[in-house]
Design a protein around this motif. Sequence first.
Motif, PDB file in Angstrom:
ATOM      1  N   PHE A  20     -12.738  45.316 -22.704  1.00 36.53           N
ATOM      2  CA  PHE A  20     -12.957  43.962 -23.223  1.00 36.53           C
ATOM      3  C   PHE A  20     -11.659  43.163 -23.173  1.00 36.53           C
ATOM      4  O   PHE A  20     -11.627  42.014 -22.711  1.00 36.53           O
ATOM      5  CB  PHE A  20     -13.471  44.035 -24.659  1.00 36.53           C
ATOM      6  N   ALA A  21     -10.558  43.769 -23.624  1.00 34.76           N
ATOM      7  CA  ALA A  21      -9.281  43.067 -23.671  1.00 34.76           C
ATOM      8  C   ALA A  21      -8.778  42.732 -22.275  1.00 34.76           C
ATOM      9  O   ALA A  21      -8.204  41.663 -22.045  1.00 34.76           O
ATOM     10  CB  ALA A  21      -8.249  43.905 -24.419  1.00 34.76           C
ATOM     11  N   GLU A  22      -9.012  43.636 -21.309  1.00 34.39           N
ATOM     12  CA  GLU A  22      -8.500  43.423 -19.964  1.00 34.39           C
ATOM     13  C   GLU A  22      -9.214  42.291 -19.246  1.00 34.39           C
ATOM     14  O   GLU A  22      -8.653  41.661 -18.353  1.00 34.39           O
ATOM     15  CB  GLU A  22      -8.611  44.718 -19.144  1.00 34.39           C
ATOM     16  N   GLN A  23     -10.481  42.007 -19.619  1.00 38.45           N
ATOM     17  CA  GLN A  23     -11.221  40.979 -18.890  1.00 38.45           C
ATOM     18  C   GLN A  23     -11.021  39.571 -19.461  1.00 38.45           C
ATOM     19  O   GLN A  23     -11.472  38.590 -18.905  1.00 38.45           O
ATOM     20  CB  GLN A  23     -12.726  41.317 -18.868  1.00 38.45           C
ATOM     21  N   ILE A  24     -10.316  39.464 -20.608  1.00 39.92           N
ATOM     22  CA  ILE A  24     -10.066  38.148 -21.194  1.00 39.92           C
ATOM     23  C   ILE A  24      -9.091  37.379 -20.301  1.00 39.92           C
ATOM     24  O   ILE A  24      -8.113  37.921 -19.819  1.00 39.92           O
ATOM     25  CB  ILE A  24      -9.465  38.289 -22.609  1.00 39.92           C
ATOM     26  N   GLY A  25      -9.353  36.124 -20.085  1.00 44.57           N
ATOM     27  CA  GLY A  25      -8.455  35.279 -19.290  1.00 44.57           C
ATOM     28  C   GLY A  25      -8.310  33.915 -19.927  1.00 44.57           C
ATOM     29  O   GLY A  25      -8.925  33.624 -20.963  1.00 44.57           O
ATOM     30  N   PRO A  26      -7.517  33.036 -19.324  1.00 40.36           N
ATOM     31  CA  PRO A  26      -7.236  31.724 -19.918  1.00 40.36           C
ATOM     32  C   PRO A  26      -8.313  30.670 -19.676  1.00 40.36           C
ATOM     33  O   PRO A  26      -8.153  29.533 -20.103  1.00 40.36           O
ATOM     34  CB  PRO A  26      -5.922  31.330 -19.241  1.00 40.36           C
ATOM     35  N   THR A  27      -9.408  31.016 -18.991  1.00 40.58           N
ATOM     36  CA  THR A  27     -10.429  30.015 -18.674  1.00 40.58           C
ATOM     37  C   THR A  27     -10.988  29.314 -19.908  1.00 40.58           C
ATOM     38  O   THR A  27     -11.115  28.079 -19.911  1.00 40.58           O
ATOM     39  CB  THR A  27     -11.563  30.650 -17.858  1.00 40.58           C
ATOM     40  N   PRO A  28     -11.344  30.037 -21.001  1.00 44.90           N
ATOM     41  CA  PRO A  28     -11.844  29.327 -22.193  1.00 44.90           C
ATOM     42  C   PRO A  28     -10.819  28.357 -22.771  1.00 44.90           C
ATOM     43  O   PRO A  28     -11.183  27.262 -23.216  1.00 44.90           O
ATOM     44  CB  PRO A  28     -12.161  30.456 -23.171  1.00 44.90           C
ATOM     45  N   ALA A  29      -9.546  28.733 -22.758  1.00 42.28           N
ATOM     46  CA  ALA A  29      -8.506  27.840 -23.280  1.00 42.28           C
ATOM     47  C   ALA A  29      -8.405  26.585 -22.426  1.00 42.28           C
ATOM     48  O   ALA A  29      -8.261  25.472 -22.942  1.00 42.28           O
ATOM     49  CB  ALA A  29      -7.162  28.572 -23.315  1.00 42.28           C
ATOM     50  N   ALA A  30      -8.491  26.757 -21.113  1.00 39.80           N
ATOM     51  CA  ALA A  30      -8.436  25.605 -20.213  1.00 39.80           C
ATOM     52  C   ALA A  30      -9.639  24.700 -20.430  1.00 39.80           C
ATOM     53  O   ALA A  30      -9.515  23.467 -20.443  1.00 39.80           O
ATOM     54  CB  ALA A  30      -8.377  26.082 -18.760  1.00 39.80           C
ATOM     55  N   THR A  31     -10.799  25.305 -20.620  1.00 36.27           N
ATOM     56  CA  THR A  31     -12.013  24.523 -20.876  1.00 36.27           C
ATOM     57  C   THR A  31     -11.896  23.757 -22.187  1.00 36.27           C
ATOM     58  O   THR A  31     -12.306  22.592 -22.279  1.00 36.27           O
ATOM     59  CB  THR A  31     -13.242  25.452 -20.916  1.00 36.27           C
ATOM     60  N   LEU A  32     -11.319  24.403 -23.202  1.00 33.45           N
ATOM     61  CA  LEU A  32     -11.149  23.753 -24.497  1.00 33.45           C
ATOM     62  C   LEU A  32     -10.269  22.508 -24.371  1.00 33.45           C
ATOM     63  O   LEU A  32     -10.621  21.435 -24.863  1.00 33.45           O
ATOM     64  CB  LEU A  32     -10.552  24.743 -25.497  1.00 33.45           C
ATOM     65  N   VAL A  33      -9.128  22.636 -23.703  1.00 32.76           N
ATOM     66  CA  VAL A  33      -8.218  21.502 -23.578  1.00 32.76           C
ATOM     67  C   VAL A  33      -8.827  20.404 -22.707  1.00 32.76           C
ATOM     68  O   VAL A  33      -8.722  19.209 -23.022  1.00 32.76           O
ATOM     69  CB  VAL A  33      -6.860  21.955 -23.012  1.00 32.76           C
ATOM     70  N   ALA A  34      -9.492  20.793 -21.621  1.00 29.65           N
ATOM     71  CA  ALA A  34     -10.130  19.797 -20.760  1.00 29.65           C
ATOM     72  C   ALA A  34     -11.173  19.003 -21.529  1.00 29.65           C
ATOM     73  O   ALA A  34     -11.275  17.771 -21.393  1.00 29.65           O
ATOM     74  CB  ALA A  34     -10.768  20.486 -19.551  1.00 29.65           C
ATOM     75  N   ARG A  35     -11.938  19.676 -22.350  1.00 24.65           N
ATOM     76  CA  ARG A  35     -12.942  18.985 -23.160  1.00 24.65           C
ATOM     77  C   ARG A  35     -12.272  18.074 -24.181  1.00 24.65           C
ATOM     78  O   ARG A  35     -12.735  16.957 -24.439  1.00 24.65           O
ATOM     79  CB  ARG A  35     -13.844  20.003 -23.867  1.00 24.65           C
ATOM     80  N   ALA A  36     -11.168  18.534 -24.765  1.00 21.50           N
ATOM     81  CA  ALA A  36     -10.438  17.711 -25.742  1.00 21.50           C
ATOM     82  C   ALA A  36      -9.880  16.451 -25.076  1.00 21.50           C
ATOM     83  O   ALA A  36      -9.801  15.398 -25.715  1.00 21.50           O
ATOM     84  CB  ALA A  36      -9.321  18.528 -26.378  1.00 21.50           C
ATOM     85  N   TRP A  37      -9.475  16.559 -23.815  1.00 21.15           N
ATOM     86  CA  TRP A  37      -8.993  15.385 -23.093  1.00 21.15           C
ATOM     87  C   TRP A  37     -10.093  14.342 -22.926  1.00 21.15           C
ATOM     88  O   TRP A  37      -9.827  13.140 -22.907  1.00 21.15           O
ATOM     89  CB  TRP A  37      -8.484  15.798 -21.716  1.00 21.15           C
ATOM     90  N   LEU A  38     -11.325  14.821 -22.776  1.00 26.68           N
ATOM     91  CA  LEU A  38     -12.449  13.926 -22.478  1.00 26.68           C
ATOM     92  C   LEU A  38     -13.174  13.428 -23.720  1.00 26.68           C
ATOM     93  O   LEU A  38     -13.772  12.352 -23.695  1.00 26.68           O
ATOM     94  CB  LEU A  38     -13.453  14.652 -21.568  1.00 26.68           C
ATOM     95  N   GLU A  39     -13.130  14.213 -24.808  1.00 34.81           N
ATOM     96  CA  GLU A  39     -13.914  13.893 -26.000  1.00 34.81           C
ATOM     97  C   GLU A  39     -12.995  13.786 -27.218  1.00 34.81           C
ATOM     98  O   GLU A  39     -12.547  14.802 -27.750  1.00 34.81           O
ATOM     99  CB  GLU A  39     -14.979  14.963 -26.243  1.00 34.81           C
ATOM    100  N   PRO A  40     -12.721  12.575 -27.681  1.00 36.57           N
ATOM    101  CA  PRO A  40     -11.828  12.398 -28.840  1.00 36.57           C
ATOM    102  C   PRO A  40     -12.279  13.167 -30.067  1.00 36.57           C
ATOM    103  O   PRO A  40     -11.434  13.720 -30.796  1.00 36.57           O
ATOM    104  CB  PRO A  40     -11.860  10.889 -29.077  1.00 36.57           C
ATOM    105  N   ASP A  41     -13.580  13.225 -30.323  1.00 33.04           N
ATOM    106  CA  ASP A  41     -14.063  13.955 -31.498  1.00 33.04           C
ATOM    107  C   ASP A  41     -13.765  15.440 -31.382  1.00 33.04           C
ATOM    108  O   ASP A  41     -13.392  16.096 -32.376  1.00 33.04           O
ATOM    109  CB  ASP A  41     -15.572  13.740 -31.677  1.00 33.04           C
ATOM    110  N   PHE A  42     -13.932  16.000 -30.180  1.00 29.89           N
ATOM    111  CA  PHE A  42     -13.653  17.426 -29.996  1.00 29.89           C
ATOM    112  C   PHE A  42     -12.151  17.682 -30.091  1.00 29.89           C
ATOM    113  O   PHE A  42     -11.736  18.732 -30.585  1.00 29.89           O
ATOM    114  CB  PHE A  42     -14.184  17.915 -28.653  1.00 29.89           C
ATOM    115  N   ARG A  43     -11.348  16.738 -29.642  1.00 33.34           N
ATOM    116  CA  ARG A  43      -9.898  16.880 -29.775  1.00 33.34           C
ATOM    117  C   ARG A  43      -9.515  16.996 -31.254  1.00 33.34           C
ATOM    118  O   ARG A  43      -8.711  17.857 -31.637  1.00 33.34           O
ATOM    119  CB  ARG A  43      -9.185  15.680 -29.149  1.00 33.34           C
TER     120      ARG A  43
END
Length: 240
Positions: free
Chosen positions: A56-79
């Motif tokens: 489980f630990a080995e398959q974790i990657g930064p994709t969710p973090a990138a998705t989170l920031v990208a969404r925050a850039w687009l949605e002020p409420d989510f930011r």
Amino acid sequence: MSDAPGAHGHDHDHARTVAPMVEEVTDFEVLEIALRELCIEKGLFTAEEHRRFTEFAEQIGPTPAATLVARAWLEPDFRELALAEPMTASKEVGVDWLEPTGFGTPSDFTAFSILADTPTLHHVIVCALCSCYPRPILGNSPEWYRTPNYRRRMVRWPRQVLSEFGLQLPDDVSVRVQDSNQKHRFMVMPQRPAGTEDWTREQLAEILTRDSLIGVALPKPGVTTNAVTTIRPAVHPAGG
């Protein structure tokens, strides 16, 4: 058919043909093996449970973090949600810090904060003591993050270390080094780069590399991979 020793697999010369997987086993690796075997022997967890968690630990990657920031850039409420309640925002991009055990782990289930860059402030994360890192949302830390060279020097000469990653910041931009600890993890929310005004969330997430979420790089259109830096002697080596 040859009758030479080892032809039938019974008197194979292991000393001659078998090489170690690593050149040297460190004291920490020896300690990890001993502690793991003791925990299994005492019934704290089984070998199968340890295998499942490791996978489980080995398959974790930064994709969710990138998705989170990208969404925050687009949605002020989510930011606002991401900065005020980062654990809740993490769940909205598929990351539950309690997984996979249901109660987290001592090294992962901690307080979590997202640090937002501004035009005059740049954040970078480090763990000066060891290698604390927001693994559930960024995956396993890069090797250089765990080295004493990075940990000790970043808190003393941040601009020099950032320049070694290829990041030259203007003099009017302050650098804030955020030191992680046993109970608190951090991630950087960099500024959205110019030229991405019409981009989709998926396009934005592609340029949010692991390094930009640590703070040693900036997201740039066309750059979707982490920089490979050449290791060289430090101008100001940190002693001790």
